[in-house]
Write a protein that holds these residues in place. Structure first.
Motif, PDB file in Angstrom:
ATOM      1  N   ASP A 203       0.883  -1.159   0.000  1.00 37.84           N
ATOM      2  CA  ASP A 203       0.000   0.000   0.000  1.00 37.84           C
ATOM      3  C   ASP A 203       0.928   1.218   0.000  1.00 37.84           C
ATOM      4  OD1 ASP A 203      -1.666   2.098   0.495  1.00 37.84           O
ATOM      5  OD2 ASP A 203      -2.841   1.044   2.033  1.00 37.84           O
ATOM      6  N   GLY A 231      -5.063   3.661  -8.336  1.00 43.53           N
ATOM      7  CA  GLY A 231      -6.210   4.472  -7.941  1.00 43.53           C
ATOM      8  C   GLY A 231      -6.167   5.853  -8.587  1.00 43.53           C
ATOM      9  N   GLY A 235      -8.127   9.150  -6.838  1.00 49.08           N
ATOM     10  CA  GLY A 235      -8.385   8.079  -5.873  1.00 49.08           C
ATOM     11  C   GLY A 235      -7.533   8.244  -4.622  1.00 49.08           C
ATOM     12  N   LEU A 236      -6.270   8.604  -4.816  1.00 53.91           N
ATOM     13  CA  LEU A 236      -5.369   8.765  -3.666  1.00 53.91           C
ATOM     14  C   LEU A 236      -5.757   9.983  -2.832  1.00 53.91           C
ATOM     15  CD1 LEU A 236      -2.018   7.872  -5.429  1.00 53.91           C
ATOM     16  CD2 LEU A 236      -3.161   6.532  -3.665  1.00 53.91           C
ATOM     17  N   ARG A 239      -8.627   9.191  -0.682  1.00 56.10           N
ATOM     18  CA  ARG A 239      -8.202   8.407   0.485  1.00 56.10           C
ATOM     19  C   ARG A 239      -7.569   9.288   1.546  1.00 56.10           C
ATOM     20  NH1 ARG A 239      -4.379   3.419  -0.117  1.00 56.10           N
ATOM     21  NH2 ARG A 239      -4.387   3.647   2.143  1.00 56.10           N
ATOM     22  N   GLU A 242     -10.105  11.190   3.524  1.00 52.58           N
ATOM     23  CA  GLU A 242     -10.829  10.307   4.442  1.00 52.58           C
ATOM     24  C   GLU A 242      -9.927   9.832   5.602  1.00 52.58           C
ATOM     25  OE1 GLU A 242     -13.982   9.111   3.567  1.00 52.58           O
ATOM     26  OE2 GLU A 242     -14.172   7.612   5.171  1.00 52.58           O
ATOM     27  N   GLU A 243      -8.740   9.382   5.264  1.00 50.86           N
ATOM     28  CA  GLU A 243      -7.904   8.710   6.257  1.00 50.86           C
ATOM     29  C   GLU A 243      -6.897   9.632   6.948  1.00 50.86           C
ATOM     30  OE1 GLU A 243      -6.107   5.154   4.529  1.00 50.86           O
ATOM     31  OE2 GLU A 243      -7.821   4.969   3.177  1.00 50.86           O
TER      32      GLU A 243
END
Ligand code: ATP
Length: 326
Positions: A203, A231, A235-236, A239, A242-243
């Motif tokens: 990852d 992604g 996409g990244l 993320r 969110e994270e």
């Protein structure tokens, strides 16, 4: 004896800077050696619709410096059928073309392989793609120019990234290959390259965050290959939002700017050498090979090897990028 009188040239798939330099070199090497030359417009599509024109030396004057392809390019679904390829063969015969030079990426060379096998035509390919994803060649026509375009764009983004202390994900082309992202990261001093080759192993985003984005720096730049596996930059960024909401992230997708522009000296020289080598290959009786470059030398790569989706990326460079981002 090669038994060839007339050589057809086409460009297919995505255009790449340097294709025109290749067209020029093929045309003039062929004329110099006494062949007739016919230009086929819009790739395999033009072979099907008969968009074919005899080429003289002055048809390729003043094109070495131009990006894109003067022969145009297109994708053709019909050529992917046997009936389509049969029609293409009949048009070739009608035009008196008895050998082809195809300039394009892996799809174009896969098409060339099928066509050559079914109709027993001598075909030589040139690797024309900015992605550098063809096997058996150190580099492809257009790759160096695209890398330089990426470098210039990232240098500009760095100015704003530094001023705002932001994290930038910059998406570059390379659906199945991370050459542009990885070498672009090296050339721009980016913090990381997120590439498809290792996407299923680690990852890469989590690793990047764990290693500590920013550290002593006021901005971070990450180059991302436009792959479903990575992604992509969007996409990244989603993320991260969110994270890791503490980061102020932005996305730039470089897109088609990477395909354009005047080819670099390296691409003009490569395309010229490969164009000359393609005609020499036909004279020698070679067929169904792509011209490649290995350690500075021109080599013949069988189509089946060239289109194998396994060109190794230099993984040591990932470590280099990581180490130098402290
Ligand atoms: P890029 O790497 O820039 O995308 P490419 O050459 O891989 O370039 P593709 O769109 O994959 O681009 O292929 C170009 C054309 O080659 C297709 O539109 C099709 O006409 C032909 N082609 C691709 N694969 C095959 C195949 N397996 N059989 C016959 N023709 C094919």
């Amino acid at each position: 004896m090669h038994g060839i009188n007339c050589i057809g040239i086409l460009t297919s798939g995505g255009d790449a800077p340097g294709m025109n330099a290749a067209i020029r070199a093929i045309t003039r090497t062929a004329l110099y050696n006494g062949f007739e030359v016919k230009a086929i417009y819009r790739g395999y599509k033009g072979l099907l619709t008969g968009e074919i024109k005899p080429f003289r030396s002055d048809d390729v004057s003043n094109i070495i410096q131009l990006g894109g392809t003067i022969l145009k390019t297109a994708r053709s679904k019909e050529f992917q059928t046997y009936e389509g390829r049969q029609k293409a063969y009949e048009n070739m015969m009608r035009e008196g073309i008895d050998a082809l030079v195809v300039i394009g990426g892996d799809g174009s060379l896969a098409g060339a392989r099928e066509f050559a096998a079914e109709f027993d035509i001598p075909i030589v390919g040139l690797p024309g793609t900015i992605d550098n994803d063809l096997s058996g060649t150190d580099t492809t026509i257009g790759y160096d120019t695209a890398l330089n375009t990426i470098m210039e764009a990232v240098d500009k983004i760095r100015d704003t990234a530094m001023s705002h202390e932001r994290l930038f994900f910059i998406e570059v082309m390379g659906r199945s290959a991370g050459f542009l992202a990885l070498n672009g990261a090296v050339a721009t001093g980016a913090e990381a390259a997120i590439i498809p080759e290792i996407a299923t192993e680690v990852d890469q985003l989590a690793e990047l965050i764990q290693n500590g984005f920013k550290k002593s720096k006021s901005s971070s730049i990450v180059l991302v290959a436009e792959s479903e596996l990575t992604g992509g930059a969007m996409g990244l960024a989603a993320r991260v939002k969110e994270e890791y909401p503490e980061y102020d992230e932005r996305v730039t997708i470089l897109g088609h700017i990477q395909r354009g522009g005047s080819p670099t000296a390296a691409d003009r020289i490569l395309a010229t050498r490969m164009g000359e080598a393609a005609v020499n290959a036909l004279i020698e009786g070679q067929r169904n090979v792509m011209i490649g470059v290995k350690n500075g030398d021109m080599v013949y790569v069988p189509f089946s090897k060239a289109i194998r989706d396994d060109k190794p990326i230099n993984r040591d460079l990932l470590q280099t990028v990581k180490m130098l981002s402290i």
